[in-house]
Design an enzyme around this catalytic site. Structure first.
Site, PDB file in Angstrom:
ATOM      1  N   GLY A  36      23.186 -18.978   7.149  1.00 54.80           N
ATOM      2  CA  GLY A  36      22.627 -17.654   7.186  1.00 54.80           C
ATOM      3  C   GLY A  36      22.680 -17.085   5.752  1.00 54.80           C
ATOM      4  N   TYR A  37      22.105 -15.731   5.348  1.00 54.37           N
ATOM      5  CA  TYR A  37      22.224 -15.351   4.029  1.00 54.37           C
ATOM      6  C   TYR A  37      23.570 -15.443   3.349  1.00 54.37           C
ATOM      7  CZ  TYR A  37      21.298 -11.748   0.323  1.00 54.37           C
ATOM      8  OH  TYR A  37      21.250 -11.298  -0.848  1.00 54.37           O
ATOM      9  N   ILE A  38      24.541 -14.854   3.696  1.00 51.91           N
ATOM     10  CA  ILE A  38      25.724 -15.004   3.009  1.00 51.91           C
ATOM     11  C   ILE A  38      26.522 -16.530   3.140  1.00 51.91           C
ATOM     12  CG2 ILE A  38      28.140 -13.849   2.594  1.00 51.91           C
ATOM     13  CD1 ILE A  38      26.888 -11.280   3.820  1.00 51.91           C
ATOM     14  N   ASN A  68      23.493 -21.877  14.894  1.00 50.93           N
ATOM     15  CA  ASN A  68      22.608 -21.994  15.944  1.00 50.93           C
ATOM     16  C   ASN A  68      21.017 -21.777  15.567  1.00 50.93           C
ATOM     17  OD1 ASN A  68      22.803 -19.172  15.834  1.00 50.93           O
ATOM     18  ND2 ASN A  68      23.568 -19.128  18.131  1.00 50.93           N
ATOM     19  N   SER A 104      33.018  -5.620   7.452  1.00 51.86           N
ATOM     20  CA  SER A 104      32.029  -4.783   6.864  1.00 51.86           C
ATOM     21  C   SER A 104      32.310  -3.450   6.602  1.00 51.86           C
ATOM     22  CB  SER A 104      30.876  -4.751   8.058  1.00 51.86           C
ATOM     23  OG  SER A 104      29.984  -3.534   7.183  1.00 51.86           O
ATOM     24  N   TYR A 159      27.087  -2.627  16.816  1.00 49.70           N
ATOM     25  CA  TYR A 159      27.503  -3.553  15.666  1.00 49.70           C
ATOM     26  C   TYR A 159      28.665  -3.303  14.974  1.00 49.70           C
ATOM     27  CZ  TYR A 159      27.290  -5.729  11.252  1.00 49.70           C
ATOM     28  OH  TYR A 159      27.740  -6.220   9.791  1.00 49.70           O
ATOM     29  N   LYS A 208      32.736  -5.152  14.501  1.00 51.64           N
ATOM     30  CA  LYS A 208      33.564  -5.491  13.428  1.00 51.64           C
ATOM     31  C   LYS A 208      34.760  -4.968  13.465  1.00 51.64           C
ATOM     32  CE  LYS A 208      30.468  -8.318  11.480  1.00 51.64           C
ATOM     33  NZ  LYS A 208      30.495  -9.631  11.327  1.00 51.64           N
ATOM     34  N   ASN A 265      16.877  -3.847   6.069  1.00 54.00           N
ATOM     35  CA  ASN A 265      17.625  -3.576   5.189  1.00 54.00           C
ATOM     36  C   ASN A 265      16.872  -3.284   4.010  1.00 54.00           C
ATOM     37  OD1 ASN A 265      19.910  -5.766   6.508  1.00 54.00           O
ATOM     38  ND2 ASN A 265      20.354  -3.743   6.301  1.00 54.00           N
ATOM     39  N   LEU A 266      17.338  -2.400   3.074  1.00 50.31           N
ATOM     40  CA  LEU A 266      16.512  -2.001   1.943  1.00 50.31           C
ATOM     41  C   LEU A 266      15.817  -2.960   1.039  1.00 50.31           C
ATOM     42  CD1 LEU A 266      15.338   0.521   0.350  1.00 50.31           C
ATOM     43  CD2 LEU A 266      17.765   0.517  -0.924  1.00 50.31           C
ATOM     44  N   ARG A 314      24.540   3.531  -2.003  1.00 48.13           N
ATOM     45  CA  ARG A 314      25.511   2.309  -1.381  1.00 48.13           C
ATOM     46  C   ARG A 314      25.983   1.445  -2.423  1.00 48.13           C
ATOM     47  NH1 ARG A 314      24.693   4.986   2.230  1.00 48.13           N
ATOM     48  NH2 ARG A 314      23.727   4.356   4.431  1.00 48.13           N
ATOM     49  N   ASP A 371      22.509   6.988   9.355  1.00 45.52           N
ATOM     50  CA  ASP A 371      22.983   6.830   8.130  1.00 45.52           C
ATOM     51  C   ASP A 371      23.839   7.496   7.409  1.00 45.52           C
ATOM     52  OD1 ASP A 371      21.436   4.386   7.407  1.00 45.52           O
ATOM     53  OD2 ASP A 371      19.858   5.556   6.666  1.00 45.52           O
TER      54      ASP A 371
HETATM   55  C1  UD1 Z   1      24.059  -1.647   7.307  1.00 46.58           C
HETATM   56  C2  UD1 Z   1      25.151  -1.314   7.797  1.00 46.58           C
HETATM   57  C3  UD1 Z   1      26.005  -2.524   7.451  1.00 46.58           C
HETATM   58  C4  UD1 Z   1      25.655  -3.904   7.738  1.00 46.58           C
HETATM   59  C5  UD1 Z   1      24.115  -3.785   6.925  1.00 46.58           C
HETATM   60  C6  UD1 Z   1      23.189  -5.193   7.095  1.00 46.58           C
HETATM   61  C7  UD1 Z   1      26.248   0.732   8.675  1.00 46.58           C
HETATM   62  C8  UD1 Z   1      26.778   1.908   8.190  1.00 46.58           C
HETATM   63  N1  UD1 Z   1      25.723  -0.122   7.605  1.00 46.58           N
HETATM   64  O1  UD1 Z   1      23.983  -1.093   5.802  1.00 46.58           O
HETATM   65  O2  UD1 Z   1      27.228  -2.545   8.172  1.00 46.58           O
HETATM   66  O3  UD1 Z   1      26.293  -4.886   7.010  1.00 46.58           O
HETATM   67  O4  UD1 Z   1      23.386  -2.834   7.517  1.00 46.58           O
HETATM   68  O5  UD1 Z   1      22.918  -5.361   8.213  1.00 46.58           O
HETATM   69  O6  UD1 Z   1      25.742   0.572   9.861  1.00 46.58           O
HETATM   70  N2  UD1 Z   1      16.814   2.579   3.351  1.00 46.58           N
HETATM   71  C9  UD1 Z   1      15.481   3.050   3.197  1.00 46.58           C
HETATM   72  N3  UD1 Z   1      14.309   2.292   3.657  1.00 46.58           N
HETATM   73  C10 UD1 Z   1      14.505   1.280   4.483  1.00 46.58           C
HETATM   74  C11 UD1 Z   1      15.787   0.505   4.644  1.00 46.58           C
HETATM   75  C12 UD1 Z   1      16.853   1.176   4.297  1.00 46.58           C
HETATM   76  O7  UD1 Z   1      15.506   3.930   2.725  1.00 46.58           O
HETATM   77  O8  UD1 Z   1      13.176   0.689   4.622  1.00 46.58           O
HETATM   78  C13 UD1 Z   1      18.043   3.084   3.056  1.00 46.58           C
HETATM   79  C14 UD1 Z   1      18.996   3.447   4.123  1.00 46.58           C
HETATM   80  O9  UD1 Z   1      18.666   4.867   4.579  1.00 46.58           O
HETATM   81  C15 UD1 Z   1      20.300   3.278   3.221  1.00 46.58           C
HETATM   82  C16 UD1 Z   1      20.041   2.154   2.232  1.00 46.58           C
HETATM   83  O10 UD1 Z   1      18.626   2.030   1.923  1.00 46.58           O
HETATM   84  O11 UD1 Z   1      20.496   4.486   2.689  1.00 46.58           O
HETATM   85  C17 UD1 Z   1      20.650   0.819   2.602  1.00 46.58           C
HETATM   86  O12 UD1 Z   1      20.245   0.538   3.782  1.00 46.58           O
HETATM   87  P1  UD1 Z   1      20.526  -0.907   4.575  1.00 46.58           P
HETATM   88  O13 UD1 Z   1      20.035  -1.887   3.618  1.00 46.58           O
HETATM   89  O14 UD1 Z   1      19.823  -0.719   5.805  1.00 46.58           O
HETATM   90  O15 UD1 Z   1      21.889  -0.853   4.706  1.00 46.58           O
HETATM   91  P2  UD1 Z   1      23.287   0.013   5.477  1.00 46.58           P
HETATM   92  O16 UD1 Z   1      22.398   0.792   6.381  1.00 46.58           O
HETATM   93  O17 UD1 Z   1      23.964   0.606   4.219  1.00 46.58           O
END
Ligand code: UD1
Length: 338
Positions: free
Chosen positions: A10-12, A32, A124, A148, A152, A197-198, A229, A295
Site C-alpha cells: 500500500g501507499y504508506i 492481498n 490515525s 472507519y 482505528k 483524498n485531496l 489539515r 469534515d
Molecule cells: C480522512 C480521514 C483520515 C484518513 C484519511 C485517509 C477523517 C476525519 N479523516 O482524512 O482519518 O486517514 O481520510 O483516507 O475521517 N477535500 C476537498 N476536495 C476533495 C477531497 C478533499 O476539498 O476532493 C478537502 C476535505 O474537505 C478536507 C481536506 O481536503 O478538508 C483533506 O481531505 P482528505 O484528503 O479526504 O483527508 P481527511 O478527510 O482529512
C-alpha cells in the site's frame, strides 16, 4: 530477524518497506492486493533488493498469517493492512469492522502465539474526532466520526488491552494526512477508482484525469474559509515507523504508547492547491462547492511527543510533498501500469 509489514504494497506500507531496508532491516511484506498493485512490489524491490520477501495473502486468514510466522524469523510487526475509505465505511460498516478489527485481532493473536513482542500499529488522527483544541496532543479527547474512524479507535483499545494482558509492546502511530512520494518517482500513491483524498485528486486534475477539484466548503472559520489539515510527507511518515521500532527496544519497551506523526503545521485546501500549482508549473482548476459531511474544520498535530520519545521530526515541507507527488504522478499518470 525480520520485520513483518502487513499491507506492505500500500501507499504508506511500500514507503515504510523502503525506509526499513535503508535502515538495515530484513523485511517480509504481506498484502492481498485488494487496494494495491503487484507492480508496487516490483517498485519496492527495485529500490531495495530483488529477493525481498513478499507473501500474497490476507492477514484476516489466521492460517496464512501463521504460515508467515512459521516460515520467517519475525521479531517485530508493523500492521498497516486495513480498509481506509471513510465514506465507504459508512455504507459498509460491518465489512469495515469485520476486516479492520479482524485483522488487528488476528495479527495480535499470531504475534502472541509465536512469541513476537514488538508491534507498531497504523492509527490515525481520525481518533481525535472533532477536536475542540488544536494542535492535538496524545492527551486530547478521542472518539470518531465514521465506522472507519471507530475501527482505528477500537483497534487502539484492543491493542492496549492485549499489551497489558500478554506483554506486547506497542506504538500506536496516529498519522495526520500523508502526501508526497518517494523522490525517485517510481513509488507513490495509486488509489483505486476516483480518489477521495485531496492530494490525489489535485494530482489527477493536474495530469488531466479529472476535470477540476471540488473544494469542499469555502465558509469555514479559517483564514481563507477552507479546511486545515496537517499534511506530512510519506517518506517522513515511513521514517517515523523505523524510529518507533527502535524506540520499542529503548525507552518504549514494556509500554503501549500513542504517538502523533504530523508536522505541527496546518495548511488549508487552497494552500495545498497553490503549492501543487508551483510544483506543476500551471494553474490547477478548482471550484468551491458545499461542505463535505463529517469534515473537521481544522486539525493539526502537536508533534512534541514524537520528538521526545522517538527522536523523530518531519523533515519535508508542503513544497517538497507536492514536488515529489507530482514527480510520481507525471511519470506515472495512471499509477502502476505495465
Ligand atoms: C480522512 C480521514 C483520515 C484518513 C484519511 C485517509 C477523517 C476525519 N479523516 O482524512 O482519518 O486517514 O481520510 O483516507 O475521517 N477535500 C476537498 N476536495 C476533495 C477531497 C478533499 O476539498 O476532493 C478537502 C476535505 O474537505 C478536507 C481536506 O481536503 O478538508 C483533506 O481531505 P482528505 O484528503 O479526504 O483527508 P481527511 O478527510 O482529512
Amino acid at each position: 530477524m525480520a520485520v513483518l509489514v502487513t499491507g506492505g504494497a500500500g501507499y504508506i506500507g511500500s514507503h515504510a518497506a523502503v525506509a526499513l531496508h535503508e535502515a538495515g532491516r530484513e523485511v517480509v511484506l504481506i498484502d492481498n492486493f485488494i487496494n494495491s498493485s503487484p507492480l508496487a512490489v516490483d517498485a519496492i524491490r527495485a529500490l531495495t533488493t530483488p529477493d525481498l520477501v513478499f507473501v500474497e495473502g490476507d492477514v484476516c486468514d489466521r492460517a496464512q498469517l501463521d504460515a508467515v510466522f512459521e516460515m520467517h524469523d519475525i521479531d517485530e510487526v508493523i500492521h498497516f493492512a486495513a480498509h481506509k475509505a471513510v465514506s465507504q465505511s459508512t455504507s459498509a460498516p460491518l465489512e469495515y469492522y469485520r476486516n479492520n478489527l479482524g485483522a488487528t485481532i488476528g495479527v495480535a493473536e499470531a504475534m502472541i502465539e509465536h512469541g513476537v513482542r514488538k508491534l507498531v500499529f497504523s492509527s490515525s488522527c481520525t481518533v481525535y474526532g472533532q477536536p475542540d483544541v488544536i494542535p492535538v496532543t496524545e492527551h486530547s479527547p478521542t472518539g470518531a466520526e465514521s465506522p472507519y474512524g471507530w475501527t482505528k479507535y477500537m483497534s487502539e483499545q484492543i491493542l492496549r488491552d492485549a499489551a497489558e494482558a500478554a506483554d506486547l509492546d506497542v506504538v500506536l502511530l496516529r498519522y495526520f494526512n500523508p502526501a508526497g512520494a518517494h523522490e525517485g518517482g517510481t513509488l507513490g500513491e495509486d488509489p483505486n477508482g476516483v480518489p477521495n483524498n485531496l492530494v490525489p485528486v489535485v494530482m489527477q486534475v493536474a495530469v488531466g484525469r479529472l476535470e477540476k477539484i471540488e473544494v469542499f466548503g469555502g465558509d469555514y472559520g479559517t483564514h481563507d474559509g477552507t479546511c486545515i489539515r496537517d499534511y506530512i510527507h510519506v517518506v517522513d511518515l515511513a521514517d517515523g515507523h523505523v524510529a518507533a521500532l527502535d524506540a520499542l527496544d529503548g525507552q518504549l519497551r514494556g509500554t503501549c504508547t500513542a504517538v502523533n506523526l504530523g508536522t505541527g503545521t496546518g495548511s488549508s485546501v487552497l494552500e495545498v492547491i497553490a503549492a501543487a500549482e508551483v510544483a506543476v508549473g500551471e494553474p490547477i482548476a478548482y471550484e468551491i462547492v458545499d461542505r463535505r459531511p463529517g469534515d473537521v474544520e481544522q486539525i493539526y498535530a502537536d508533534p512534541a511527543r514524537a520528538a521526545a520519545l522517538l527522536g523523530w521530526r518531519s523533515q519535508r515541507d508542503l513544497a517538497a510533498m507536492m514536488g515529489d507527488h507530482w514527480n510520481w504522478q507525471s511519470r506515472n499518470p495512471h499509477g502502476f501500469t505495465e
